[in-house]
Design an enzyme around this catalytic site. Structure first.
Site, short mmCIF file in Angstrom:
data_model
loop_
_atom_site.label_atom_id
_atom_site.label_comp_id
_atom_site.label_asym_id
_atom_site.label_seq_id
_atom_site.Cartn_x
_atom_site.Cartn_y
_atom_site.Cartn_z
N TYR A 23 -8.85 7.57 7.22
CA TYR A 23 -10.20 7.13 7.55
C TYR A 23 -10.33 7.85 8.66
CZ TYR A 23 -9.12 3.71 4.14
OH TYR A 23 -8.71 3.13 3.00
N TYR A 151 -9.08 -6.24 -1.26
CA TYR A 151 -8.78 -4.63 -0.88
C TYR A 151 -7.68 -4.17 -2.20
CZ TYR A 151 -7.20 -0.23 0.54
OH TYR A 151 -6.89 1.08 0.42
N ASP A 252 -2.61 -8.37 -7.86
CA ASP A 252 -2.17 -7.29 -6.98
C ASP A 252 -1.35 -7.76 -6.03
OD1 ASP A 252 -1.98 -5.18 -5.10
OD2 ASP A 252 -4.17 -4.65 -4.97
N LYS A 281 4.11 -0.39 -2.05
CA LYS A 281 4.53 -0.54 -0.48
C LYS A 281 5.93 -0.80 -0.47
CE LYS A 281 0.02 -0.96 1.78
NZ LYS A 281 -1.07 -1.54 1.11
C1 LIG Z 1 -2.15 -0.81 0.21
C2 LIG Z 1 -2.61 -1.75 -0.68
C3 LIG Z 1 -3.24 -0.78 -2.10
C4 LIG Z 1 -3.26 0.46 -2.22
O1 LIG Z 1 -1.90 1.20 -2.20
P1 LIG Z 1 -1.79 2.45 -1.75
O2 LIG Z 1 -0.24 2.76 -1.79
O3 LIG Z 1 -2.26 2.89 -0.36
O4 LIG Z 1 -2.65 3.53 -2.54
C5 LIG Z 1 -3.57 -1.93 -3.15
N1 LIG Z 1 -3.67 -3.16 -3.06
C6 LIG Z 1 -3.12 -3.78 -1.88
C7 LIG Z 1 -3.21 -5.31 -1.81
C8 LIG Z 1 -2.72 -2.92 -1.03
O5 LIG Z 1 -2.20 -3.82 0.32
#
Ligand SMILES: *Cc1c(COP(=O)(O)O)cnc(C)c1O
Length: 430
Positions: A23, A151, A252, A281
């Site tokens: 960003y 997100y 997620d 992550k």
């Molecule tokens: C960071 C994140 C993503 C995206 O992951 P990237 O490896 O940056 O593409 C998706 N969902 C959540 C909850 C996240 O924290």
């Protein structure tokens, strides 16, 4: 053939001239800090300063940097095979990691699809849900129901389910799929539950159930969209309503997975299992980019009966052996450690030491869950200015929007954690 090293000035010059950061703008670049190495929970800068890392490189480095066991896993694997295509090939690193993921994630998640990043694992989860309903002869179920302040990543389908106001909807409106949104869960984690907290969600779901393939949410912790912690009762209610209205549930867990909230996976707070789950992550302990999308037998069987007969995805670097090997080592390290004790210790210390911020006029809220501490400001912060003050105080804390937050490695020592919280208190007090 020796590499000619670059000095600090040369590195900054190349950066300013050519490189995009997350960003960021290349016409008005903000300052960057040159990191030369990282050990444990410390980053070393080009000018020799050491910073205590409060960010775990965005949720990832749960064991800290340069960990001997993780290093060994990479080195052992690199000497056998760094990469091999996954089409028609299986290897031990993928099998080892898969067995662990299946064993440790909520039952009955048992099928695993590997990819390279969190955003892509979300694309895959959405595609799984769409192919599932196509197979059932219900292709009209092709929209997602998501939560405000969510997100899920920066690729197109992932963007379409991010918060419609703080996300990128207005920029890409014409090309983004139109999804359905429910209000962000109002019920704060740990507060008394009232049934009407689910009313808006239930209304959206029952109104749109014939078009909705899946609900997608971040369980318990809404991360980059607002650092908000909500009640497990909400998540439990969502699971029940998804079953009632014949809609899949995608969790997620990219930020929350592998212990961060005090449970291995945040879904465990509600005792539920999603139909599809994304992890990324901290999967590799922050060593390499790797993500996975898991699903249950019902979804996998459905996809097998779809028109294509196969699941239509196949990344080039799928199940990269180096990434799988270090992920396996990271999981083994986590499970062999007293991670629950560590996260509880960090939680108690964050709660106590961030509490003074509550009295500041500029602060809207202070909240802590597991190894995550958040100070929410009333106004948007000047990221570059605050960042510099934190670096001058010897810590690496990167705020965004109205949030100043830390999520340290689980093995951070109490004295180092105190330096992180003291820096926040000191910077906000003047
Ligand atoms: C960071 C994140 C993503 C995206 O992951 P990237 O490896 O940056 O593409 C998706 N969902 C959540 C909850 C996240 O924290």
């Amino acid at each position: 053939m020796t590499l000619k090293p670059l000095n600090d000035l040369q590195i900054h010059a190349i950066d300013q001239a050519h490189i995009w950061h997350p960003y960021s703008s290349l016409s008005q670049p903000l300052p960057t800090y040159h990191v030369t190495s990282a050990h444990g929970i410390r980053l070393t800068l080009g000018d020799g300063r050491e910073l205590i890392d409060g960010m775990s490189s965005w949720w990832c480095t749960i064991h800290g940097y340069n960990h001997p066991q993780l290093n060994a896993a990479v080195i052992t694997q690199v000497e056998k095979m760094s990469h091999v295509m996954f089409g028609g090939i299986i290897h031990e690193p993928a099998a080892q990691l898969t067995q662990r993921l299946v064993d440790m994630t909520p039952e009955p998640l048992s099928k695993v699809f590997f990819s390279d990043s969190g955003s892509v694992s979300v694309e895959i989860a959405i595609k799984m849900a769409l192919q599932f309903w196509q197979a059932k002869g219900r292709a009209e179920k092709n929209r997602l129901l998501s939560l405000r302040k969510g997100y899920h990543g920066d690729t197109f389908a992932a963007m379409s389910v991010c918060d419609p106001e703080t996300g990128m909807h207005h920029l890409f409106n014409k090309v983004l799929q139109q999804q359905i949104f429910s209000e962000s869960p109002r019920c704060r984690f740990g507060e008394d539950w009232q049934q009407d907290y689910l009313a808006d969600f239930e209304r959206q779901l029952s109104t749109h159930k014939d078009q909705v393939a899946a609900v997608i949410l971040e369980p318990i912790v809404q991360g980059a969209g607002g650092m908000w912690f909500y009640s497990p009762d909400y998540l439990e209610g969502v699971r029940t309503l998804c079953d009632k209205h014949d809609v899949l549930l995608i969790a997620d867990e990219i930020a929350t997975g592998f212990g961060r909230t005090g449970k291995l996976f945040a879904c465990e707070w509600a005792g539920i299992s999603p139909d599809i789950m994304c992890v990324g992550k901290s999967l590799t302990g922050g060593y390499m980019s790797l993500a996975a999308t898991l699903c249950n037998d019902k979804v996998a069987a459905g996809i097998g009966e779809s028109e294509a007969g196969v699941f239509m995805h196949g990344p080039t670097f799928m199940a990269n052996p180096l990434a799988c090997a270090v992920a396996t080592a990271s999981i083994d390290l986590l499970l062999a450690s007293d991670w629950q004790g560590n996260v509880a210790r960090i939680e108690a210390q964050l709660a106590e030491q961030l509490a003074p911020c509550k009295t500041y006029d500029t602060v809207a809220d202070v909240r802590v869950l597991g190894a995550i501490g958040v100070v929410e400001m009333k106004d948007f912060v000047d990221v570059a200015a605050l960042q510099k003050r934190f670096v001058d105080a010897g810590v690496w804390i990167r705020p965004f929007a109205k949030m100043i937050y830390v999520m340290p490695a689980f093995n951070i020592e109490a004295a180092d954690l105190s330096k992180l919280t003291a820096a926040i208190v000191a910077v906000l007090s003047c």
